[in-house]
Design a protein around this motif. Structure first.
Motif, PDB file in Angstrom:
ATOM      1  N   VAL A   1      46.732  49.398  44.304  1.00 13.03           N
ATOM      2  CA  VAL A   1      45.177  49.113  44.594  1.00 13.03           C
ATOM      3  C   VAL A   1      45.095  50.137  45.716  1.00 13.03           C
ATOM      4  O   VAL A   1      46.181  50.296  46.604  1.00 13.03           O
ATOM      5  CB  VAL A   1      45.163  47.899  45.260  1.00 13.03           C
TER       6      VAL A   1
ATOM      7  N   GLN B   1      45.432  51.177  39.810  1.00 16.97           N
ATOM      8  CA  GLN B   1      44.070  50.791  39.226  1.00 16.97           C
ATOM      9  C   GLN B   1      42.752  49.593  39.747  1.00 16.97           C
ATOM     10  O   GLN B   1      42.754  49.341  38.745  1.00 16.97           O
ATOM     11  CB  GLN B   1      45.204  49.180  37.844  1.00 16.97           C
ATOM     12  N   LEU B   2      42.942  49.600  40.671  1.00 23.42           N
ATOM     13  CA  LEU B   2      41.991  48.826  41.157  1.00 23.42           C
ATOM     14  C   LEU B   2      41.829  49.781  42.201  1.00 23.42           C
ATOM     15  O   LEU B   2      42.451  50.572  43.302  1.00 23.42           O
ATOM     16  CB  LEU B   2      42.258  47.712  41.455  1.00 23.42           C
TER      17      LEU B   2
ATOM     18  N   CYS C   1      40.652  53.071  36.327  1.00 23.97           N
ATOM     19  CA  CYS C   1      40.631  52.408  37.249  1.00 23.97           C
ATOM     20  C   CYS C   1      39.804  51.617  37.514  1.00 23.97           C
ATOM     21  O   CYS C   1      37.765  52.814  36.984  1.00 23.97           O
ATOM     22  CB  CYS C   1      41.072  53.546  38.617  1.00 23.97           C
ATOM     23  N   SER C   2      39.363  49.780  37.702  1.00 24.92           N
ATOM     24  CA  SER C   2      38.235  49.878  37.675  1.00 24.92           C
ATOM     25  C   SER C   2      38.320  49.045  39.537  1.00 24.92           C
ATOM     26  O   SER C   2      38.652  49.816  40.380  1.00 24.92           O
ATOM     27  CB  SER C   2      39.247  47.397  37.623  1.00 24.92           C
TER      28      SER C   2
ATOM     29  N   ILE D   1      36.080  47.245  42.753  1.00 27.22           N
ATOM     30  CA  ILE D   1      35.808  46.187  43.299  1.00 27.22           C
ATOM     31  C   ILE D   1      34.671  46.583  44.553  1.00 27.22           C
ATOM     32  O   ILE D   1      35.488  47.251  45.489  1.00 27.22           O
ATOM     33  CB  ILE D   1      36.651  44.808  43.644  1.00 27.22           C
TER      34      ILE D   1
ATOM     35  N   PHE E   1      33.935  45.480  38.537  1.00 30.00           N
ATOM     36  CA  PHE E   1      34.233  44.643  38.048  1.00 30.00           C
ATOM     37  C   PHE E   1      33.926  43.903  39.233  1.00 30.00           C
ATOM     38  O   PHE E   1      33.781  42.442  38.505  1.00 30.00           O
ATOM     39  CB  PHE E   1      35.896  44.204  38.108  1.00 30.00           C
TER      40      PHE E   1
ATOM     41  N   LEU F   1      40.172  39.602  43.497  1.00 29.46           N
ATOM     42  CA  LEU F   1      41.084  39.369  43.460  1.00 29.46           C
ATOM     43  C   LEU F   1      42.512  38.885  42.350  1.00 29.46           C
ATOM     44  O   LEU F   1      43.073  39.775  40.934  1.00 29.46           O
ATOM     45  CB  LEU F   1      42.378  40.025  44.839  1.00 29.46           C
TER      46      LEU F   1
ATOM     47  N   PHE G   1      40.744  39.427  39.155  1.00 28.01           N
ATOM     48  CA  PHE G   1      41.283  41.094  38.003  1.00 28.01           C
ATOM     49  C   PHE G   1      42.685  40.777  38.166  1.00 28.01           C
ATOM     50  O   PHE G   1      43.270  41.466  36.358  1.00 28.01           O
ATOM     51  CB  PHE G   1      41.336  42.030  39.581  1.00 28.01           C
TER      52      PHE G   1
ATOM     53  N   ALA H   1      43.903  42.017  34.421  1.00 27.52           N
ATOM     54  CA  ALA H   1      44.342  43.312  33.099  1.00 27.52           C
ATOM     55  C   ALA H   1      45.796  42.449  33.040  1.00 27.52           C
ATOM     56  O   ALA H   1      46.484  43.125  31.895  1.00 27.52           O
ATOM     57  CB  ALA H   1      45.400  43.068  35.047  1.00 27.52           C
TER      58      ALA H   1
ATOM     59  N   GLN I   1      35.475  38.051  34.016  1.00 26.67           N
ATOM     60  CA  GLN I   1      34.147  38.814  35.419  1.00 26.67           C
ATOM     61  C   GLN I   1      33.021  38.415  35.658  1.00 26.67           C
ATOM     62  O   GLN I   1      32.346  39.042  36.484  1.00 26.67           O
ATOM     63  CB  GLN I   1      34.297  40.147  34.673  1.00 26.67           C
TER      64      GLN I   1
END
Length: 230
Positions: free
Chosen positions: A8, A53-54, A80-81, A83, A103, A119, A122, A126, A147
């Motif tokens: 993250v 990845q986030l 990569c997502s 928030i 996301f 979190l 997510f 994942a 989501q």
């Protein structure tokens, strides 16, 4: 079975808020904080080198808007997502974030519980993508529900000890008109800074305290806590 960490990146120029986010990430066994960026330029550099990845992404940064990152090839091609965590309450920004696949979208002042739930969802999201190589309609529906999940209206009391909570609440009851910083509460109660933040955010989520942002001449705004009006 050993699960891989989800890396993250935090993009946030308010240091105190970035540290709050870092604490939440540190508490989750599946998440690993790999960096904190305080500007758009730094975010782009770290995205390229760290390939998280986030991303927890703020919108108002010193050198531009975080929303511009959301369609950046660095994010798109890196799987990569995002928030999105921002004071931007205009519908145009929110719509753009949603259209570009954010996301989640969380408005400031940030609810500790709201971000914790995001979190956790997510991580589940994942994990299910990793496990399901081929999906049927039920799998797809499950991913979409993660989501856009309805938030559990629990009391968020996990890890909250009654005597410590009473200590914090008594301080605010005795001085209901005073706005406290985290450091002031630490000095008054003798609790650690991490514990103090957790209890303050619990009290905010429970409606006992409200958050105000103090904007000084130098540095970033500070989160101040006050007894909520009855």
């Amino acid at each position: 079975m050993q699960h891989e960490h989800i890396d993250v990146l935090i993009v946030e120029d308010e240091n105190e808020l970035a540290q709050l986010h870092a604490e939440l990430i540190g508490k989750h066994p599946r998440l690993r904080l790999v960096g904190i960026a305080s500007s758009l330029a730094e975010a782009q550099t770290l995205l390229s080198s760290l390939q998280p990845q986030l991303v927890l992404l703020d919108n108002y940064l010193p050198d531009g808007k975080g929303i511009t990152l959301i369609s950046n090839p660095l994010l798109v091609h890196a799987n990569c997502s995002v928030i999105f965590i921002t004071a931007a309450s205009d519908m145009d920004t929110c719509s753009l974030a949603i259209r570009n696949g954010a996301f989640d979208y969380i408005l400031k002042p940030v609810s500790w519980k709201r971000l914790s739930q995001s979190l956790e969802r997510f991580v589940q999201f994942a994990e299910q993508q990793r496990v399901w190589k081929i999906v049927d309609q039920q799998n797809v529906d499950s991913l979409y529900q993660l989501q856009a999940k309805n938030y559990r209206q629990d009391n968020g009391s996990k890890g909250i000890e009654e005597n410590t909570l009473a200590l914090v609440q008594t301080l605010f009851n005795d001085q209901a008109a005073h706005c406290f910083s985290v450091d002031e509460v630490v000095n008054e109660t003798g609790l650690s800074k991490t514990t103090t933040r957790r209890y303050l955010e619990h009290c905010v989520d429970a409606g006992f305290l409200s958050v105000e942002m103090l904007y000084g001449k130098i540095g970033h705004p500070r989160r101040m806590y006050r007894r909520s009006a009855e």
